[in-house]
Design an enzyme around this catalytic site. Structure first.
Site, PDB file in Angstrom:
ATOM      1  N   GLY A 249      -6.625  -1.515  15.804  1.00  0.00           N
ATOM      2  CA  GLY A 249      -6.820  -2.238  17.069  1.00  0.00           C
ATOM      3  C   GLY A 249      -7.998  -3.193  16.980  1.00  0.00           C
ATOM      4  O   GLY A 249      -7.954  -4.319  17.481  1.00  0.00           O
TER       5      GLY A 249
ATOM      6  N   CYS B 102      -1.074  10.227  21.175  1.00  0.00           N
ATOM      7  CA  CYS B 102      -2.444   9.722  21.356  1.00  0.00           C
ATOM      8  C   CYS B 102      -3.193  10.503  22.430  1.00  0.00           C
ATOM      9  O   CYS B 102      -4.391  10.720  22.342  1.00  0.00           O
ATOM     10  CB  CYS B 102      -2.391   8.258  21.734  1.00  0.00           C
ATOM     11  SG  CYS B 102      -1.258   7.939  23.106  1.00  0.00           S
TER      12      CYS B 102
ATOM     13  N   GLU C 246       6.559   0.644  10.730  1.00  0.00           N
ATOM     14  CA  GLU C 246       7.379   0.615   9.514  1.00  0.00           C
ATOM     15  C   GLU C 246       8.357   1.780   9.431  1.00  0.00           C
ATOM     16  O   GLU C 246       9.499   1.617   9.022  1.00  0.00           O
ATOM     17  CB  GLU C 246       6.475   0.698   8.259  1.00  0.00           C
ATOM     18  CG  GLU C 246       5.649  -0.523   7.955  1.00  0.00           C
ATOM     19  CD  GLU C 246       4.311  -0.542   8.683  1.00  0.00           C
ATOM     20  OE1 GLU C 246       4.186   0.093   9.755  1.00  0.00           O
ATOM     21  OE2 GLU C 246       3.389  -1.209   8.186  1.00  0.00           O
TER      22      GLU C 246
ATOM     23  N   LYS D 257       7.366  -5.919  17.214  1.00  0.00           N
ATOM     24  CA  LYS D 257       7.189  -5.450  15.842  1.00  0.00           C
ATOM     25  C   LYS D 257       6.989  -3.932  15.883  1.00  0.00           C
ATOM     26  O   LYS D 257       5.920  -3.433  16.250  1.00  0.00           O
ATOM     27  CB  LYS D 257       5.978  -6.156  15.217  1.00  0.00           C
ATOM     28  CG  LYS D 257       5.834  -5.908  13.749  1.00  0.00           C
ATOM     29  CD  LYS D 257       4.831  -4.787  13.535  1.00  0.00           C
ATOM     30  CE  LYS D 257       4.691  -4.395  12.123  1.00  0.00           C
ATOM     31  NZ  LYS D 257       5.374  -3.130  11.836  1.00  0.00           N
TER      32      LYS D 257
ATOM     33  N   GLY E  23      -1.666   1.562  18.623  1.00  0.00           N
ATOM     34  CA  GLY E  23      -1.862   2.063  17.269  1.00  0.00           C
ATOM     35  C   GLY E  23      -3.250   2.657  17.134  1.00  0.00           C
ATOM     36  O   GLY E  23      -3.877   3.035  18.125  1.00  0.00           O
TER      37      GLY E  23
ATOM     38  N   GLU F 149      -3.860  -0.150  23.205  1.00  0.00           N
ATOM     39  CA  GLU F 149      -3.692   1.287  23.485  1.00  0.00           C
ATOM     40  C   GLU F 149      -3.947   2.017  22.180  1.00  0.00           C
ATOM     41  O   GLU F 149      -3.123   1.949  21.269  1.00  0.00           O
ATOM     42  CB  GLU F 149      -2.258   1.567  23.971  1.00  0.00           C
ATOM     43  CG  GLU F 149      -1.934   0.978  25.319  1.00  0.00           C
ATOM     44  CD  GLU F 149      -2.686   1.644  26.455  1.00  0.00           C
ATOM     45  OE1 GLU F 149      -3.195   2.767  26.263  1.00  0.00           O
ATOM     46  OE2 GLU F 149      -2.787   1.017  27.520  1.00  0.00           O
TER      47      GLU F 149
ATOM     48  N   GLU G 294      -9.211  11.991  14.982  1.00  0.00           N
ATOM     49  CA  GLU G 294      -7.839  12.207  15.434  1.00  0.00           C
ATOM     50  C   GLU G 294      -7.034  12.785  14.266  1.00  0.00           C
ATOM     51  O   GLU G 294      -6.870  12.131  13.240  1.00  0.00           O
ATOM     52  CB  GLU G 294      -7.262  10.839  15.844  1.00  0.00           C
ATOM     53  CG  GLU G 294      -6.181  10.926  16.863  1.00  0.00           C
ATOM     54  CD  GLU G 294      -5.612   9.560  17.206  1.00  0.00           C
ATOM     55  OE1 GLU G 294      -5.708   8.618  16.394  1.00  0.00           O
ATOM     56  OE2 GLU G 294      -5.062   9.441  18.300  1.00  0.00           O
TER      57      GLU G 294
HETATM   58  P1  NAD Z   1      -1.382   2.018  13.044  1.00  0.00           P
HETATM   59  O1  NAD Z   1      -2.598   1.402  13.634  1.00  0.00           O
HETATM   60  O2  NAD Z   1      -1.384   2.355  11.615  1.00  0.00           O
HETATM   61  O3  NAD Z   1      -0.122   1.039  13.259  1.00  0.00           O
HETATM   62  C1  NAD Z   1       0.241   0.576  14.532  1.00  0.00           C
HETATM   63  C2  NAD Z   1       1.063  -0.684  14.376  1.00  0.00           C
HETATM   64  O4  NAD Z   1       0.241  -1.703  13.817  1.00  0.00           O
HETATM   65  C3  NAD Z   1       2.261  -0.534  13.435  1.00  0.00           C
HETATM   66  O5  NAD Z   1       3.372  -1.227  13.964  1.00  0.00           O
HETATM   67  C4  NAD Z   1       1.756  -1.217  12.176  1.00  0.00           C
HETATM   68  O6  NAD Z   1       2.799  -1.721  11.373  1.00  0.00           O
HETATM   69  C5  NAD Z   1       0.940  -2.343  12.777  1.00  0.00           C
HETATM   70  N1  NAD Z   1       0.006  -2.985  11.851  1.00  0.00           N
HETATM   71  C6  NAD Z   1      -0.439  -2.544  10.646  1.00  0.00           C
HETATM   72  N2  NAD Z   1      -1.234  -3.481  10.074  1.00  0.00           N
HETATM   73  C7  NAD Z   1      -1.310  -4.515  10.951  1.00  0.00           C
HETATM   74  C8  NAD Z   1      -2.001  -5.770  10.944  1.00  0.00           C
HETATM   75  N3  NAD Z   1      -2.760  -6.160   9.901  1.00  0.00           N
HETATM   76  N4  NAD Z   1      -1.867  -6.569  12.005  1.00  0.00           N
HETATM   77  C9  NAD Z   1      -1.117  -6.198  13.084  1.00  0.00           C
HETATM   78  N5  NAD Z   1      -0.422  -5.035  13.133  1.00  0.00           N
HETATM   79  C10 NAD Z   1      -0.527  -4.197  12.075  1.00  0.00           C
HETATM   80  O7  NAD Z   1      -1.047   3.266  13.961  1.00  0.00           O
HETATM   81  P2  NAD Z   1       0.116   4.322  13.750  1.00  0.00           P
HETATM   82  O8  NAD Z   1      -0.260   5.205  12.626  1.00  0.00           O
HETATM   83  O9  NAD Z   1       1.434   3.628  13.721  1.00  0.00           O
HETATM   84  O10 NAD Z   1       0.074   5.129  15.138  1.00  0.00           O
HETATM   85  C11 NAD Z   1      -0.774   6.183  15.355  1.00  0.00           C
HETATM   86  C12 NAD Z   1      -1.953   5.727  16.175  1.00  0.00           C
HETATM   87  O11 NAD Z   1      -1.501   5.127  17.387  1.00  0.00           O
HETATM   88  C13 NAD Z   1      -2.821   6.882  16.610  1.00  0.00           C
HETATM   89  O12 NAD Z   1      -4.181   6.511  16.480  1.00  0.00           O
HETATM   90  C14 NAD Z   1      -2.467   7.073  18.076  1.00  0.00           C
HETATM   91  O13 NAD Z   1      -3.462   7.676  18.836  1.00  0.00           O
HETATM   92  C15 NAD Z   1      -2.189   5.675  18.488  1.00  0.00           C
HETATM   93  N6  NAD Z   1      -1.336   5.644  19.701  1.00  0.00           N
HETATM   94  C16 NAD Z   1      -1.892   5.265  20.879  1.00  0.00           C
HETATM   95  C17 NAD Z   1      -1.117   5.279  22.040  1.00  0.00           C
HETATM   96  C18 NAD Z   1      -1.712   4.889  23.366  1.00  0.00           C
HETATM   97  O14 NAD Z   1      -0.945   4.629  24.287  1.00  0.00           O
HETATM   98  N7  NAD Z   1      -3.018   4.834  23.507  1.00  0.00           N
HETATM   99  C19 NAD Z   1       0.218   5.665  21.970  1.00  0.00           C
HETATM  100  C20 NAD Z   1       0.747   6.032  20.736  1.00  0.00           C
HETATM  101  C21 NAD Z   1      -0.041   6.005  19.600  1.00  0.00           C
END
Ligand code: NAD
Length: 509
Positions: A242, A293, A188, A185, A237, A259, A394
């Site tokens: 998370g 991240c 978006e 998944k 995310g 992550e 962040e």
């Molecule tokens: P986000 O948490 O908004 O979304 C991440 C994913 O979760 C997306 O695919 C989103 O559609 C999905 N999601 C949303 N609602 C959900 C639900 N109810 N259940 C399950 N999944 C759901 O994060 P983002 O804005 O897409 O990404 C940015 C964040 O990701 C930042 O905090 C960044 O630090 C982190 N990130 C971490 C790493 C790492 O390896 N540690 C790498 C890249 C990004």
């Protein structure tokens, strides 16, 4: 596929074929450099997730997949790498036109790493101890025991928008290497490269092994993480999401690796080469316009070199070329969406309000030919303190908080004063001191005199609220495997089984 306006349409991919979402809904995908709609993406439903999970389950139950020998699996991973290599350019363009990452980087770095991730996992599979025999041991009867490593089952892999292909490869390659099946998944706003790579990889993988359902996190991600027939979730995310996903996973005791976010501190010691540090620290924070991240977003600088360091950071920041990510000369692209652009600007304003000094940047950047894009000027926040909102949260933009310190102990305390623990760094010529300090930094990766030094055979992941589990190489393989102990009894004579006589006391006569 294309819609009536000639825009490319990206459908779902389930059980070896492209398919329309059950609701029939497609929504626009926007290029953040121009604000233009460049494609349409399928809005998957909970029902689509169920169909994909059922396909993945059926593929998992096929012993030819689950029990494939490591040599054949390694060869398959190499074939995956080959397919990606052949289609690198197309994938890099899809990646850049949705995420805003420069094409120079997606083509020459990201896609190369994606290929390397698959090749490294092929190597790991060949060498991995899938079966380990323990020494026979009387407990009190002589027993021989083996430890088997087996795939977990159906894995739901949920990724963030900032590096869609990289993040996907970190999860897909080890999940396949271990013999699992997958429902992916993507985020978006950056789904197109994911749909395309899934389609390409399906040309070498058995049907049903790798599926993708695009759509809203609250619908598709939510259904995946509560689905009773999904065995593991790997999530990349935000820390807030998370936590929610982890709670969902707990309901059915799914395996779960996370992550999450970061607020990476870089410590500049007074003996550091300041030119090297300025260039490297800006690479640490401005790569992908700060939307990473593991970015180094807090620079802790010793008071003796603070002013000189800020001057160098400001001078170099002014030279960064903002532009359309597709142009080869572009060093930095836009924010991913207008809403995210506004969030970054709010953080910069909060720093002003709390008394920090915007040493450079801090405004919207107007880029010729990309007037509709969401660009932020490279921004240095000087005289920042670690209690300011911009230093604690962040920001996910090209914004560096520069904080003054006066002793190593103080620098380490500031560095660790965060809920995150993904990355940290030290800038110095004294490598012995640097290693001593590295032991005190609570972060999953520590870089000395550079940043973003990610290699595909070294573990990458978080301490504290940056998550748990590790990506890459054998460390990622571990987290896609279950551990089974298989014990063989040697003794056939019932009278010689002392443990059983604890029950069968009648045998003792
Ligand atoms: P986000 O948490 O908004 O979304 C991440 C994913 O979760 C997306 O695919 C989103 O559609 C999905 N999601 C949303 N609602 C959900 C639900 N109810 N259940 C399950 N999944 C759901 O994060 P983002 O804005 O897409 O990404 C940015 C964040 O990701 C930042 O905090 C960044 O630090 C982190 N990130 C971490 C790493 C790492 O390896 N540690 C790498 C890249 C990004």
């Amino acid at each position: 596929m294309g819609d009536q306006q000639g825009l490319p349409q990206f459908p779902l991919f389930i059980n070896g074929e492209s398919c329309e979402p059950t609701g029939g809904v497609f929504t626009p995908v926007i290029n953040p450099a121009t604000g233009e709609t460049i494609a349409e993406i399928a809005q998957g439903t909970a029902e689509d997730v169920d169909t994909a999970v059922a396909a993945a389950r059926e593929a998992f139950e096929n012993p030819e997949w689950r029990k494939m020998n490591p040599e054949d699996r390694a060869a398959l991973l190499e074939q995956c790498a080959g397919v990606i290599m052949q289609n690198m350019q197309e994938l890099a363009v899809l990646e850049s036109t949705t995420s805003g990452g420069t094409l120079a980087r997606t083509m020459n770095l990201d896609l190369m790493v994606v290929v390397d991730v698959f090749m490294t996992l092929a190597e790991e599979v060949r060498n991995y101890p899938f079966v380990e025999n323990l020494k026979p041991r009387p407990v009190p009867e002589l027993t021989q025991s083996a430890v088997w490593k087996e795939p977990i089952g159906v894995c739901g892999l949920i990724t963030a928008w900032n590096f869609p292909l990289l993040l996907l490869s970190w999860k897909v390659a080890p999940a396949l290497a271990a013999g699992n099946t997958i429902v992916l998944k993507p985020a978006e706003i950056t789904p197109t490269s994911t749909v395309r790579i899934v389609e390409l990889l399906n040309s070498v993988l058995p049907k049903g092994v790798l599926n993708v359902v695009t759509g809203k996190g609250s619908v598709v991600g939510e259904r995946l993480s509560v689905h009773p027939d999904v065995d593991k979730i790997s999530f990349t995310g935000s820390t807030a999401m998370g936590k929610h996903v982890q709670t969902n996973c707990a309901m059915t005791m799914k395996r779960c690796t996370l992550e999450l976010g970061g607020k990476g501190p870089g410590i500049v010691l007074p003996d550091a080469d300041l030119d090297l540090t300025a260039q490297g620290a800006l690479w640490g924070v401005y790569m992908n316009a700060g939307q990473a991240c593991e970015s180094g977003t807090r620079l802790l600088v010793h008071e003796d070199v603070y002013d000189e360091m800020v001057d160098k950071l400001v001078a170099l920041s002014g030279k960064i070329i903002l532009g359309n990510p597709i142009e080869p000369a572009t060093g930095m692209g836009p924010m991913s969406t207008e809403a995210h652009f506004n969030t970054v600007m709010d953080y910069i304003q909060s720093a002003r309000d709390e008394g920090a000094r915007i040493a450079c940047g801090g405004e919207r950047a107007v880029v010729e030919g990309c007037e509709g894009g969401f660009f932020v000027e490279p921004t240095i926040i000087a005289d920042a303190t670690n209690d300011m909102k911009a230093a604690r949260e962040e920001i996910f933009g090209p914004v560096l908080c520069v904080i003054k310190y006066s002793s190593v102990e103080e620098a380490l305390a500031i560095a660790n004063d965060t809920e995150y623990g993904l990355s940290a760094g030290i800038w110095t010529r004294d490598l012995v001191l640097a290693q001593e300090m590295a032991r005190d930094l609570r972060a999953g990766s520590v870089w000395i005199n550079d940043w973003h030094m990610i290699r595909t055979d070294a573990p990458f992941g978080g301490y504290k609220q940056s998550g748990y589990g590790r990506e890459f190489g054998k460390y990622s393989l571990d987290s896609y495997l279950e551990t089974k102990a298989v014990n063989i009894a040697f003794q056939r004579d019932p009278m010689a089984k002392p443990m059983q006589t604890l029950l069968h006391t009648h045998l003792l006569g």
